[in-house]
Design a protein around this motif. Structure first.
Motif, PDB file in Angstrom:
ATOM      1  N   LYS A   1       1.906  18.460   2.130  1.00  0.00           N
ATOM      2  CA  LYS A   1       3.099  18.438   1.026  1.00  0.00           C
ATOM      3  C   LYS A   1       2.483  18.098  -0.192  1.00  0.00           C
ATOM      4  O   LYS A   1       1.372  18.032  -0.436  1.00  0.00           O
ATOM      5  CB  LYS A   1       3.982  17.348   1.807  1.00  0.00           C
ATOM      6  N   VAL A   2       3.401  18.320  -1.177  1.00  0.00           N
ATOM      7  CA  VAL A   2       2.986  17.699  -2.424  1.00  0.00           C
ATOM      8  C   VAL A   2       3.655  16.453  -2.814  1.00  0.00           C
ATOM      9  O   VAL A   2       5.000  16.113  -2.521  1.00  0.00           O
ATOM     10  CB  VAL A   2       3.514  18.651  -3.419  1.00  0.00           C
ATOM     11  N   ASN A   3       2.801  15.491  -3.428  1.00  0.00           N
ATOM     12  CA  ASN A   3       3.392  14.196  -3.657  1.00  0.00           C
ATOM     13  C   ASN A   3       3.974  14.301  -4.950  1.00  0.00           C
ATOM     14  O   ASN A   3       3.269  14.020  -6.026  1.00  0.00           O
ATOM     15  CB  ASN A   3       2.158  13.258  -3.525  1.00  0.00           C
ATOM     16  N   THR A   4       5.228  14.446  -5.187  1.00  0.00           N
ATOM     17  CA  THR A   4       6.130  14.871  -6.286  1.00  0.00           C
ATOM     18  C   THR A   4       6.078  13.643  -7.080  1.00  0.00           C
ATOM     19  O   THR A   4       6.307  13.716  -8.243  1.00  0.00           O
ATOM     20  CB  THR A   4       7.140  15.648  -6.336  1.00  0.00           C
ATOM     21  N   MET A   5       6.051  12.595  -6.391  1.00  0.00           N
ATOM     22  CA  MET A   5       6.323  11.107  -6.968  1.00  0.00           C
ATOM     23  C   MET A   5       5.221  10.826  -7.955  1.00  0.00           C
ATOM     24  O   MET A   5       5.146  10.173  -9.162  1.00  0.00           O
ATOM     25  CB  MET A   5       6.638  10.108  -5.873  1.00  0.00           C
ATOM     26  N   TRP A   6       4.009  10.918  -7.395  1.00  0.00           N
ATOM     27  CA  TRP A   6       2.590  10.453  -8.064  1.00  0.00           C
ATOM     28  C   TRP A   6       1.415  11.556  -8.095  1.00  0.00           C
ATOM     29  O   TRP A   6       0.846  11.675  -7.017  1.00  0.00           O
ATOM     30  CB  TRP A   6       2.179   9.139  -7.338  1.00  0.00           C
ATOM     31  N   GLY A   7       1.569  11.991  -9.333  1.00  0.00           N
ATOM     32  CA  GLY A   7       0.415  12.878  -9.741  1.00  0.00           C
ATOM     33  C   GLY A   7       0.429  14.425  -9.374  1.00  0.00           C
ATOM     34  O   GLY A   7      -0.302  15.300  -9.698  1.00  0.00           O
ATOM     35  N   GLY A   8       1.543  14.855  -8.333  1.00  0.00           N
ATOM     36  CA  GLY A   8       1.599  16.246  -7.738  1.00  0.00           C
ATOM     37  C   GLY A   8       0.414  16.533  -7.196  1.00  0.00           C
ATOM     38  O   GLY A   8       0.186  17.789  -6.991  1.00  0.00           O
ATOM     39  N   VAL A   9      -0.125  15.754  -6.388  1.00  0.00           N
ATOM     40  CA  VAL A   9      -1.144  16.088  -5.693  1.00  0.00           C
ATOM     41  C   VAL A   9      -0.748  16.217  -4.285  1.00  0.00           C
ATOM     42  O   VAL A   9       0.098  16.004  -3.784  1.00  0.00           O
ATOM     43  CB  VAL A   9      -2.265  14.871  -5.806  1.00  0.00           C
ATOM     44  N   GLU A  10      -1.710  16.977  -3.540  1.00  0.00           N
ATOM     45  CA  GLU A  10      -1.436  17.175  -2.113  1.00  0.00           C
ATOM     46  C   GLU A  10      -1.514  16.001  -1.285  1.00  0.00           C
ATOM     47  O   GLU A  10      -2.615  15.212  -1.405  1.00  0.00           O
ATOM     48  CB  GLU A  10      -2.721  18.356  -1.469  1.00  0.00           C
ATOM     49  N   GLU A  11      -0.497  15.910  -0.239  1.00  0.00           N
ATOM     50  CA  GLU A  11      -0.747  14.897   0.617  1.00  0.00           C
ATOM     51  C   GLU A  11      -0.702  15.464   2.093  1.00  0.00           C
ATOM     52  O   GLU A  11       0.250  16.076   2.550  1.00  0.00           O
ATOM     53  CB  GLU A  11       0.635  14.170   0.585  1.00  0.00           C
ATOM     54  N   ASN A  12      -1.876  15.229   2.629  1.00  0.00           N
ATOM     55  CA  ASN A  12      -2.187  15.814   4.032  1.00  0.00           C
ATOM     56  C   ASN A  12      -1.641  14.825   5.236  1.00  0.00           C
ATOM     57  O   ASN A  12      -1.668  15.534   6.406  1.00  0.00           O
ATOM     58  CB  ASN A  12      -3.540  16.128   4.282  1.00  0.00           C
TER      59      ASN A  12
ATOM     60  N   CYS B   1       8.352   4.450  -4.498  1.00  0.00           N
ATOM     61  CA  CYS B   1       9.046   5.685  -4.617  1.00  0.00           C
ATOM     62  C   CYS B   1       8.709   6.722  -3.498  1.00  0.00           C
ATOM     63  O   CYS B   1       9.586   7.546  -3.384  1.00  0.00           O
ATOM     64  CB  CYS B   1       8.766   6.020  -5.946  1.00  0.00           C
ATOM     65  N   PHE B   2       7.756   6.590  -3.129  1.00  0.00           N
ATOM     66  CA  PHE B   2       7.055   7.701  -2.242  1.00  0.00           C
ATOM     67  C   PHE B   2       7.984   7.517  -0.678  1.00  0.00           C
ATOM     68  O   PHE B   2       8.107   8.637  -0.090  1.00  0.00           O
ATOM     69  CB  PHE B   2       5.738   7.340  -1.936  1.00  0.00           C
ATOM     70  N   ALA B   3       8.285   6.402  -0.381  1.00  0.00           N
ATOM     71  CA  ALA B   3       9.010   6.070   0.754  1.00  0.00           C
ATOM     72  C   ALA B   3      10.215   7.047   0.879  1.00  0.00           C
ATOM     73  O   ALA B   3      10.394   7.591   1.887  1.00  0.00           O
ATOM     74  CB  ALA B   3       9.551   4.694   0.887  1.00  0.00           C
TER      75      ALA B   3
ATOM     76  N   ALA C   1       0.889  -1.287   0.081  1.00  0.00           N
ATOM     77  CA  ALA C   1      -0.023  -0.068  -0.018  1.00  0.00           C
ATOM     78  C   ALA C   1       0.781   1.316  -0.061  1.00  0.00           C
ATOM     79  O   ALA C   1       1.758   1.418   1.099  1.00  0.00           O
ATOM     80  CB  ALA C   1      -0.861   0.206   1.153  1.00  0.00           C
ATOM     81  N   GLU C   2       0.880   1.811  -1.233  1.00  0.00           N
ATOM     82  CA  GLU C   2       1.771   3.195  -1.217  1.00  0.00           C
ATOM     83  C   GLU C   2       0.767   4.376  -1.384  1.00  0.00           C
ATOM     84  O   GLU C   2      -0.136   4.276  -1.843  1.00  0.00           O
ATOM     85  CB  GLU C   2       2.521   3.043  -2.559  1.00  0.00           C
ATOM     86  N   HIS C   3       1.257   5.540  -0.968  1.00  0.00           N
ATOM     87  CA  HIS C   3       0.580   6.860  -1.037  1.00  0.00           C
ATOM     88  C   HIS C   3       0.929   6.909  -2.519  1.00  0.00           C
ATOM     89  O   HIS C   3       1.799   8.029  -3.016  1.00  0.00           O
ATOM     90  CB  HIS C   3       1.407   7.809  -0.035  1.00  0.00           C
ATOM     91  N   LEU C   4      -0.224   6.632  -3.171  1.00  0.00           N
ATOM     92  CA  LEU C   4      -0.231   6.717  -4.539  1.00  0.00           C
ATOM     93  C   LEU C   4      -1.745   6.782  -5.349  1.00  0.00           C
ATOM     94  O   LEU C   4      -2.657   5.832  -4.977  1.00  0.00           O
ATOM     95  CB  LEU C   4       0.228   5.391  -5.280  1.00  0.00           C
ATOM     96  N   GLY C   5      -2.208   7.801  -5.853  1.00  0.00           N
ATOM     97  CA  GLY C   5      -3.521   7.845  -6.247  1.00  0.00           C
ATOM     98  C   GLY C   5      -4.458   7.616  -5.109  1.00  0.00           C
ATOM     99  O   GLY C   5      -4.575   8.432  -4.141  1.00  0.00           O
ATOM    100  N   THR C   6      -5.400   6.791  -5.405  1.00  0.00           N
ATOM    101  CA  THR C   6      -6.657   6.485  -4.436  1.00  0.00           C
ATOM    102  C   THR C   6      -6.066   5.163  -3.832  1.00  0.00           C
ATOM    103  O   THR C   6      -7.139   4.470  -3.326  1.00  0.00           O
ATOM    104  CB  THR C   6      -8.019   6.608  -5.036  1.00  0.00           C
TER     105      THR C   6
END
Length: 514
Positions: free
Chosen positions: A113-124, A93-95, A46-51
């Protein structure tokens, strides 16, 4: 007559059918158990990636969606049916961009933060250390934590490990208690970085090996809560990582990781579609996924040379199918549909992993929910189980089972043009319940396989279990038809002490032999 009724009719006919001379012969030696198939071969990721985490699993404790400690009850219930043994987190990659201190304390005060690895979305940072351990404890699974070597430091990894594992009254342990957790978390595995050859830092094997030895020296935990330490290894044909690490690291390295993805075209820029593909991409997918055997074999040969006592494991902690993303979705979210083809791919890989049970003691498919070859797809409050989910469910009896020698004779070849693969794949084991389990895969999407099974060292009267197949190569479940592809009962009886099985086209079968 629908597919399920046709399948049951075919199975009934198989029980007493006379077989042609070209049948495949499978022999299981039930009297010679081999290495135990570690349950963690069926590990998840389970990675911080998309949904994959947010929305797909995590909705927060205040959501109207039924949840436990913020985790969706429907997803939790489905995953529990898989007996998920292990979850890897937070990447990937998020790690190597994840800083653990940003994911503790009151969620409302955590930095965005900004998840620059996956989609450039906000990571709260709503899902951090405590939330992750809530998840694995709710599932009854072990935790595999991936440390940040890329943008982090040895100090940061060492302090995270102390925060998680220390029973003392140190400042970090007291911080954990302040954040709601008195007793230490159980960290089963800890990795130093991820894909150091690529997104983890563009390193050479020699450079990473030195960094690993340096970092591992400072990774400490109480003896009773000491994780196994994993080094970031190679991918695809690159065996230099396994060679360099196993030859030079002699302290605090329990395993070397390895990544390999199955891509129909073999090309990263245009991978191929998840559905609507032609037969040439069915067989290219089969051919490419069966490379896993050759790749593991090459690395295991190196480990056998440098580590003959077999102290170091070979963990395939990222694997699965990778297709072009579904149209209309964020390309950085890696959302793809999941078809019968994916279930066949999963089963073929399971059978390969079983053959290397003495070294391959963990694998982690990418990923659990909504990302790549997922177990589950969600759409807001809706959820469906994929064909890959069903393959995992069918193979549950192989977790911690003793592998059994299997020989396959007179195996046919499935061919399209110049590309050929073996038609039948098989694996067997004696489960913890004492029963002999057999898994069969037919790679041919058009023709059934006639299989004769001989179980030496045990009586074989009948085989009962489940069959997974469908009419179309790309058959898949949708939110409108969530049960279009699902297992059906399967039974085959013995004749003259041997089981006779008509294995349908493009099928996965798992049975208990009684």
């Amino acid at each position: 007559m629908n597919l399920i009724k046709k399948t049951i009719l075919a199975m009934s006919l198989a029980s007493g059918a006379a077989f042609a001379a070209g049948e495949v012969t499978i022999t299981i030696d039930a009297a010679k158990p081999g290495p135990v198939i570690n349950k963690n071969v069926y590990g998840q990721f389970a990675e911080h990636l998309g949904t994959g985490i947010y929305e797909g699993m995590w909705v927060g404790p205040n959501s109207k969606q039924p949840n436990t400690k913020g985790w969706r009850n429907d997803v939790l219930g489905a995953l529990k049916e898989l007996h998920v043994p292990l979850v890897r987190w937070p990447g990937g990659c998020f790690a190597d961009e994840y800083h653990w201190r940003e994911g503790i304390g009151p969620r409302a005060k955590r930095p965005v933060k900004v998840n620059t690895m996956w989609g450039g979305v906000e990571e709260n940072n709503a899902v951090g250390t405590h939330e992750f351990f809530d998840l694995v404890e709710l599932l009854g699974a072990d935790a595999y934590v991936n440390g940040n070597l890329g943008t982090g430091s040895n100090q940061e990894m060492a302090e995270w490990l102390e925060y998680m594992t220390s029973p003392s009254k140190s400042t970090l342990a007291e911080m954990r208690r302040k954040n709601g957790r008195d007793k230490p978390f159980k960290v089963a595995y800890f990795a130093v970085g991820n894909e150091a050859w690529g997104c983890g830092g563009q390193m050479t094997p020699e450079h990473y090996t030195n960094l690993y030895k340096n970092a591992a020296e400072f990774l400490k935990a109480p003896k009773e809560n000491m994780p196994k330490f994993i080094a970031s290894g190679g991918n695809d044909n690159d065996t230099k990582w396994t060679e360099t690490l196993s030859a030079n690291v002699k302290h605090k390295m329990d395993a070397i990781s390895f990544h390999y993805y199955t891509i129909p075209t073999g090309k990263w820029d245009v991978k191929g579609a998840a559905t609507g593909f032609a037969e040439d991409q069915w067989i290219s997918t089969m051919k490419n996924t069966l490379r896993m055997d050759e790749l593991i074999q090459k690395n295991v040969k190196i480990l056998d040379k440098n580590d003959p006592s077999k102290k170091v494991g070979f963990y395939v902690d990222e694997w699965g199918t990778w297709y072009d993303v579904e149209k209309g979705t964020n390309s950085g979210f890696l959302y793809q549909q999941n078809s019968l083809r994916d279930a066949v791919v999963a089963a073929l890989n399971f059978n390969i992993f079983h053959n290397y049970a003495d070294r391959v003691k963990m694998t982690n498919i990418a990923q659990m929910v909504n990302v790549l070859q997922a177990m589950i797809l969600t759409d807001k409050d809706k959820m469906l189980l994929t064909p890959t989910y069903h393959a995992y469910r069918m193979y549950v009896p192989f977790q911690d089972a003793a592998s059994l020698p299997v020989t396959v004779a007179n195996n046919g070849q499935y061919s399209v043009g110049s590309v050929s693969v073996p038609q039948v794949s098989a694996s067997a084991a004696r489960g913890k319940d004492g029963k002999v389990y057999l898994a069969l895969v037919n790679t041919n999407p058009k023709e059934q396989a006639e299989v004769e099974i001989n179980v030496s060292g045990a009586q074989a009267g009948v085989a009962r279990g489940q069959l997974l197949t469908a009419a179309a190569m790309d058959a898949h479940n949708t939110f409108a038809q969530p049960q279009a592809v699902k297992p059906v009962p399967f039974e085959a009886k013995a004749s003259g002490g041997k089981l006779q099985v008509k294995l349908p086209a493009k099928a996965v079968v798992v049975v208990a032999v009684e």
